[in-house]
Scaffold this active site. Sequence first.
Site, short mmCIF file in Angstrom:
data_model
loop_
_atom_site.label_atom_id
_atom_site.label_comp_id
_atom_site.label_asym_id
_atom_site.label_seq_id
_atom_site.Cartn_x
_atom_site.Cartn_y
_atom_site.Cartn_z
CG HIS A 170 1.27 1.26 -6.54
ND1 HIS A 170 0.19 0.17 -7.01
CD2 HIS A 170 0.67 2.50 -6.66
CE1 HIS A 170 -0.94 1.28 -7.68
NE2 HIS A 170 -0.72 2.39 -7.25
CG ASP A 293 -4.06 7.65 -4.20
OD1 ASP A 293 -3.50 6.81 -5.01
OD2 ASP A 293 -5.08 6.56 -3.85
#
Length: 334
Positions: A170, A293
């Site tokens: 990430h 997201d």
Amino acid sequence: MAKLSHSFIVAFVVFSFVYARVWNDTGNGTIVFEEAWTIPELTTGLRRWIKMMVLSCASPCIQGISDPTVANAMAINVNNQLAAQISNNTLRFGAFAALSMHNASEAAAELKRTVEELGFLGGLVNDYQQSGENNGEYPILPDTLIYYDQPDFDIFWQMVTELDVPVYFHPRTNVEPISTLLYGHAPWLLGPGQEFAVTLSNHILGLCTNGVFDRFPDLKIIVGHLGERIPSDLVRIDTQLLRQVPLGMPMLRNVSTYFHTNLYETTSGNFATTLLQFHIQEIGLDRILFSIDYPFVDIPSGATWVNGLDEVLTPEELLSLKRGAAIKLLKLND
């Protein structure tokens, strides 16, 4: 202390006190990879549509803690809290482990503990690990930015492959003064518009070029935001990296190959249908996982986009994107 936030991925896990993994496989709905501190409030329709979530600690989480002792203790604490949070509802929720990456052996041990004792599905790292005094508070730069593409981390990657779980990479914001040096001229490029993709793609390409996937051919890495743009530029990347072979680059294959064998991407925050179609041609639909997201993108927007893909994908292809590839990757039916 580093600010903590949680990513959650819709998926399922059963902890060690349950004899076998069980999940509500209805044959429809989605498994999604998201970023949020808390579980979102969903309408009845969205609860039926989103079948499973895996919680994890997102950017920068433990990677933002420069002290190794504090970072390792915080990782253990965060993972225990995540386990407790989902313990009463393991049919819907699971977790990816937060990891201190100061020491590869400690990271390997904590990943092993969370997978084997807590039932976690893998790990999540927020790009590089900052390390050094003052926790990277500007103007004192951390002594070291630790990347996981060097042989020192082979003991960690060996554990990942033995556990047969994925690690999600990430993005994170850069430490100072790197952030100002790179983006002070145009601060609007900080974050997801440019910074995240540039910084994290460098780390992913480092794994490739430093031979990590050659040493660990069964390693599985997840990259969000449609692969942080790498699959959009594979021809140029592969061509130019060939020039580095005579200079001692240890990579044995090419980046395109690793996207067929080791790397997965998610659609998080990038609902570009034509780009998705191009990536399917480049790396294959089986390497692409649906994601929204959230909370940076609202869940209904993601639902509208992916459900509208029935105009360009067959029912079988759409099912693979929504859930099939994730079920296989996370071994939910094993």
